[in-house]
Design an enzyme around this catalytic site. Structure first.
Site, PDB file in Angstrom:
ATOM      1  N   LYS A 198       6.801  21.886   2.919  1.00  0.00           N
ATOM      2  CA  LYS A 198       7.920  20.928   2.849  1.00  0.00           C
ATOM      3  C   LYS A 198       7.791  20.059   1.602  1.00  0.00           C
ATOM      4  O   LYS A 198       6.930  19.195   1.513  1.00  0.00           O
ATOM      5  CB  LYS A 198       7.965  20.007   4.078  1.00  0.00           C
ATOM      6  CG  LYS A 198       9.309  19.290   4.127  1.00  0.00           C
ATOM      7  CD  LYS A 198       9.336  18.020   4.918  1.00  0.00           C
ATOM      8  CE  LYS A 198       8.892  16.795   4.205  1.00  0.00           C
ATOM      9  NZ  LYS A 198       9.737  16.359   3.068  1.00  0.00           N
ATOM     10  N   GLY A 251       0.277  12.269   0.061  1.00  0.00           N
ATOM     11  CA  GLY A 251       1.288  11.211   0.109  1.00  0.00           C
ATOM     12  C   GLY A 251       0.637   9.887   0.437  1.00  0.00           C
ATOM     13  O   GLY A 251      -0.523   9.646   0.087  1.00  0.00           O
ATOM     14  N   GLU A 254      -0.340   5.540   4.793  1.00  0.00           N
ATOM     15  CA  GLU A 254       0.380   5.228   6.034  1.00  0.00           C
ATOM     16  C   GLU A 254       0.831   6.518   6.749  1.00  0.00           C
ATOM     17  O   GLU A 254       0.583   6.704   7.944  1.00  0.00           O
ATOM     18  CB  GLU A 254       1.595   4.388   5.620  1.00  0.00           C
ATOM     19  CG  GLU A 254       2.476   3.905   6.701  1.00  0.00           C
ATOM     20  CD  GLU A 254       3.807   3.393   6.096  1.00  0.00           C
ATOM     21  OE1 GLU A 254       3.929   3.264   4.859  1.00  0.00           O
ATOM     22  OE2 GLU A 254       4.710   3.143   6.907  1.00  0.00           O
ATOM     23  N   GLU A 273      -4.682  13.958   1.109  1.00  0.00           N
ATOM     24  CA  GLU A 273      -4.920  13.394  -0.225  1.00  0.00           C
ATOM     25  C   GLU A 273      -3.980  12.205  -0.328  1.00  0.00           C
ATOM     26  O   GLU A 273      -2.760  12.377  -0.365  1.00  0.00           O
ATOM     27  CB  GLU A 273      -4.637  14.471  -1.277  1.00  0.00           C
ATOM     28  CG  GLU A 273      -5.384  14.238  -2.559  1.00  0.00           C
ATOM     29  CD  GLU A 273      -4.578  13.391  -3.524  1.00  0.00           C
ATOM     30  OE1 GLU A 273      -4.723  12.148  -3.460  1.00  0.00           O
ATOM     31  OE2 GLU A 273      -3.815  13.950  -4.308  1.00  0.00           O
ATOM     32  N   CYS A 307      -1.721   9.035  -7.912  1.00  0.00           N
ATOM     33  CA  CYS A 307      -2.619   8.511  -6.884  1.00  0.00           C
ATOM     34  C   CYS A 307      -3.917   7.988  -7.499  1.00  0.00           C
ATOM     35  O   CYS A 307      -4.539   7.079  -6.969  1.00  0.00           O
ATOM     36  CB  CYS A 307      -2.900   9.581  -5.840  1.00  0.00           C
ATOM     37  SG  CYS A 307      -3.377  11.139  -6.573  1.00  0.00           S
ATOM     38  N   GLU A 404      -1.614  -0.564  -3.410  1.00  0.00           N
ATOM     39  CA  GLU A 404      -1.142   0.442  -4.366  1.00  0.00           C
ATOM     40  C   GLU A 404       0.317   0.150  -4.723  1.00  0.00           C
ATOM     41  O   GLU A 404       1.172   0.085  -3.855  1.00  0.00           O
ATOM     42  CB  GLU A 404      -1.250   1.832  -3.724  1.00  0.00           C
ATOM     43  CG  GLU A 404      -0.810   2.934  -4.659  1.00  0.00           C
ATOM     44  CD  GLU A 404      -1.081   4.333  -4.100  1.00  0.00           C
ATOM     45  OE1 GLU A 404      -0.619   4.630  -2.989  1.00  0.00           O
ATOM     46  OE2 GLU A 404      -1.747   5.121  -4.795  1.00  0.00           O
TER      47      GLU A 404
HETATM   48  P1  NAI Z   1       5.364   9.426   1.859  1.00  0.00           P
HETATM   49  O1  NAI Z   1       3.948   9.499   2.256  1.00  0.00           O
HETATM   50  O2  NAI Z   1       6.356   8.907   2.845  1.00  0.00           O
HETATM   51  O3  NAI Z   1       5.892  10.883   1.389  1.00  0.00           O
HETATM   52  C1  NAI Z   1       5.079  11.988   1.063  1.00  0.00           C
HETATM   53  C2  NAI Z   1       5.555  13.225   1.825  1.00  0.00           C
HETATM   54  O4  NAI Z   1       5.409  12.987   3.213  1.00  0.00           O
HETATM   55  C3  NAI Z   1       7.032  13.574   1.626  1.00  0.00           C
HETATM   56  O5  NAI Z   1       7.178  14.982   1.632  1.00  0.00           O
HETATM   57  C4  NAI Z   1       7.683  12.994   2.856  1.00  0.00           C
HETATM   58  O6  NAI Z   1       8.893  13.622   3.198  1.00  0.00           O
HETATM   59  C5  NAI Z   1       6.625  13.226   3.899  1.00  0.00           C
HETATM   60  N1  NAI Z   1       6.696  12.351   5.074  1.00  0.00           N
HETATM   61  C6  NAI Z   1       7.180  11.080   5.152  1.00  0.00           C
HETATM   62  N2  NAI Z   1       7.072  10.618   6.409  1.00  0.00           N
HETATM   63  C7  NAI Z   1       6.514  11.592   7.146  1.00  0.00           C
HETATM   64  C8  NAI Z   1       6.146  11.716   8.504  1.00  0.00           C
HETATM   65  N3  NAI Z   1       6.342  10.715   9.374  1.00  0.00           N
HETATM   66  N4  NAI Z   1       5.564  12.871   8.923  1.00  0.00           N
HETATM   67  C9  NAI Z   1       5.344  13.876   8.068  1.00  0.00           C
HETATM   68  N5  NAI Z   1       5.692  13.826   6.771  1.00  0.00           N
HETATM   69  C10 NAI Z   1       6.271  12.702   6.308  1.00  0.00           C
HETATM   70  O7  NAI Z   1       5.456   8.593   0.517  1.00  0.00           O
HETATM   71  P2  NAI Z   1       6.704   7.758  -0.043  1.00  0.00           P
HETATM   72  O8  NAI Z   1       7.361   6.992   1.040  1.00  0.00           O
HETATM   73  O9  NAI Z   1       7.559   8.641  -0.817  1.00  0.00           O
HETATM   74  O10 NAI Z   1       5.946   6.772  -1.037  1.00  0.00           O
HETATM   75  C11 NAI Z   1       5.339   5.601  -0.519  1.00  0.00           C
HETATM   76  C12 NAI Z   1       4.058   5.291  -1.207  1.00  0.00           C
HETATM   77  O11 NAI Z   1       3.124   6.314  -0.926  1.00  0.00           O
HETATM   78  C13 NAI Z   1       4.093   5.228  -2.727  1.00  0.00           C
HETATM   79  O12 NAI Z   1       4.531   3.982  -3.189  1.00  0.00           O
HETATM   80  C14 NAI Z   1       2.650   5.476  -3.035  1.00  0.00           C
HETATM   81  O13 NAI Z   1       1.933   4.288  -2.873  1.00  0.00           O
HETATM   82  C15 NAI Z   1       2.207   6.467  -1.978  1.00  0.00           C
HETATM   83  N6  NAI Z   1       2.259   7.867  -2.455  1.00  0.00           N
HETATM   84  C16 NAI Z   1       1.078   8.480  -2.786  1.00  0.00           C
HETATM   85  C17 NAI Z   1       1.092   9.749  -3.307  1.00  0.00           C
HETATM   86  C18 NAI Z   1      -0.165  10.432  -3.698  1.00  0.00           C
HETATM   87  O14 NAI Z   1      -0.154  11.275  -4.587  1.00  0.00           O
HETATM   88  N7  NAI Z   1      -1.280  10.187  -3.041  1.00  0.00           N
HETATM   89  C19 NAI Z   1       2.337  10.474  -3.545  1.00  0.00           C
HETATM   90  C20 NAI Z   1       3.517   9.783  -3.083  1.00  0.00           C
HETATM   91  C21 NAI Z   1       3.446   8.516  -2.578  1.00  0.00           C
END
Ligand code: NAI
Ligand code: MG
Length: 513
Positions: A198, A251, A254, A273, A307, A404
């Site tokens: 996804k 991601g 949280e 990660e 990240c 972050e």
């Molecule tokens: P997110 O963690 O919500 O999104 C990442 C992925 O998880 C996306 O594919 C999203 O559709 C999916 N996702 C979201 N909620 C989910 C759930 N309940 N169950 C399963 N999958 C789910 O990140 P978001 O909201 O886009 O960004 C928020 C913060 O997260 C950013 O400001 C940053 O601090 C952090 N982040 C860290 C990343 C990394 O590379 N470690 C990448 C993206 C965001």
């Protein structure tokens, strides 16, 4: 800081953009069962560039069943490791052959400068498939000379097999859309797994193009299924599905925690990660030009949406003003604009949501009494642009230092001596990466050893390679991606003990005659 022009979206993308953006399940492209779609935006303009199928739990269920069938009955499981490797290599070749189109899609979808997308994202994605192609023939177990105290004849042959974990759900973010797909798919396919991927809802386009290339390479149907959709619906359905043996996620911390909870239902394996707030430490004896350029690149690369971004810049007191001024100059002179303008060094943030999130942090910094040494605001133009920002006058407990931000915002913190610096650098819930700048190699070794972080870069930053393990200590994650270690992410280990002659087992207990 100067802003660049807004060139048109390249014509070469039109054939792909004109096609419906559907789900790839069992080798077929189809709309979501609900018929719903969601909009995909160009972050440089805020305009809608495509509509994608909004898959939900029903589509995920269908994709998981397709992956299960391909895993258990399909030709994939009978393919020799060498043939599996050839297919992975071919995917790498196809990525390279289509590198310009894929890089253009990344720029359109994520906003990053085209030159970076081409040289970093797409090149590393091709590399990951090729690196993993080599592992297909080398995923192997061990043999064991065993000494069973209650079976002293020791007439056994004992060995381990590494077997694919099964059906894998992979949920990826928007900061390196194609590269994260490659980091996830490469090792899972090398191990012989089948996948439901996804992509992030902000950046689904390059994964869909990759799906086409995977078909072109000749992967059997159902081995890779791609379901675009929202995190709360499609993503959550993957994490909760009982037919998924393992979920690999990149991601936010949280959502990583939500995935662990959802995975408890069938105790699926989980690797994560997650986020970071990485320290980047500049000693006064560093090569100053390199350290200043390195500190700027550590935070401004990819608009700070990395990240491992070096977001806490610790500078030894004697050189604090010089380093602050040097990083500030780079920030001030950075060309911010549309990623399709070849002069652009920094593009927009990925989405309105991320734009708002970064603004919230800038406001919190100002309200907390921090000084915006450079930048500190949004750009007054369409799209999701933020000024490259250097924040000074902060202490270790402020929100902008603790949390972050995931934007082009660095906090600069002076330090006095190297006894306190390891403690301060480690004073975070995260532990993904760290940087050290010094000419004194034993000092670098000493600090590198004290840092609780998954990657430490000395006199460099953000150096990634398919052969290097990557992942986090503490709340930055679980497991390591890339390298040999990623075998463990997608394999189960089976210990087999064979008696050389059928053994007459005692009726009670284990003692042998
Ligand atoms: P997110 O963690 O919500 O999104 C990442 C992925 O998880 C996306 O594919 C999203 O559709 C999916 N996702 C979201 N909620 C989910 C759930 N309940 N169950 C399963 N999958 C789910 O990140 P978001 O909201 O886009 O960004 C928020 C913060 O997260 C950013 O400001 C940053 O601090 C952090 N982040 C860290 C990343 C990394 O590379 N470690 C990448 C993206 C965001
Ligand atoms: Mg989210």
């Amino acid at each position: 800081m100067t802003t660049a022009s807004t060139p048109a979206v390249p014509q070469t993308l039109q054939p792909f953009l004109a096609k419906p953006k559907q789900l790839m399940i069992n080798g077929q492209w189809s709309a979501a069962k609900s018929g719903e779609t969601f909009d995909v935006f160009n972050p440089a303009s805020g305009e809608v560039v495509a509509q994608c199928a909004a898959g939900d739990a029903k589509d995920i269920d269908q994709a998981v069943k397709a992956a299960r069938k391909a895993f258990e009955q399909g030709p994939w499981s009978k393919l020799s490791p060498s043939d599996r490797g050839k297919l992975l290599w071919k995917i790498g070749d196809l990525i390279e052959a289509n590198n310009e189109e894929l890089a253009q899609l990344e720029t359109l979808d994520n906003g990053k400068p085209y030159g970076i997308a081409l040289a970093v994202d797409v090149a590393l994605a091709a590399d990951m498939f090729r690196y993993m192609a080599g592992w297909c023939t080398k995923i192997q177990g061990d043999t064991f000379p065993i000494t069973v105290p209650y079976a002293p004849d020791n007439d056994f042959h004992a060995f381990t097999l590494k077997e694919p974990v099964g059906v894998v759900g992979q949920i990826i973010p928007w900061n390196f859309p194609l590269l994260m797909a490659a980091w996830k798919l490469g090792p899972a396919l090398a191990a012989g797994c089948c996948v439901v991927l996804k992509p992030a809802e902000q950046t689904p386009l390059s994964a869909l193009r990759l799906g086409e290339l995977i078909q072109e390479a000749g992967l059997p149907e159902g081995v890779v299924n791609i379901v675009t959709g929202m995190g709360e619906t499609a993503g959550a359905a993957i994490a909760a599905h009982d037919g998924v043996d393992k979920v690999a996620f990149t991601g936010s911390t949280e959502v990583g925690k939500l995935i662990i909870k959802a995975a408890a239902g069938n105790l699926k394996k989980v690797t994560l990660e997650l986020g970071g707030k990485s320290p980047n430490v500049v000693y006064k004896d560093a090569d100053m030009d390199a350290a200043i350029a390195g500190a700027a690149s550590a935070i401004f690369f990819n608009q700070g949406q990395v990240c491992s971004a070096g977001s806490r810049l610790f500078i030894e007191e004697d050189v604090f003003d010089d380093v602050l001024a040097g990083v500030g100059d780079i920030a001030k002179n950075m060309k911010v604009g549309d990623g399709f303008d070849s002069a652009t060094e920094m593009g927009p943030l990925v989405s309105k949501e991320q734009h708002d999130r970064v603004k919230h942090y800038l406001d919190a910094g100002k309200a907390g009494g921090a000084t915006m040494a450079v930048g500190g605001g949004l750009l007054d133009r369409p799209g999701y642009f933020v000024q490259p920002t250097v924040i000074a006058n902060v202490n270790d407990d402020m929100k902008v230092v603790k949390e972050e931000i995931f934007g082009p915002v660095v906090t600069a913190l002076p330090f006095k001596d190297d006894r306190e610096i390891a403690d301060r650098a480690n004073d975070t819930d995260y532990g993904l990466a760290a940087g050290v700048w010094t000419k004194d190699i034993s000092k670098a070794h000493k600090l590198a050893k004290s840092l609780r972080a998954g990657s430490v870069w000395v006199n460099c930053y953000n150096i990634f390679d398919a052969a290097l393990p990557f992942g986090g200590y503490k709340q930055s994650g679980l497991g390591r991606e890339g390298a040999k270690g990623s075998q463990a992410m997608f394999t189960e280990m089976k210990t087999t003990i064979i008696a050389r002659e059928p053994r007459k087992m005692p009726r009670m207990g284990m003692a042998a005659e």
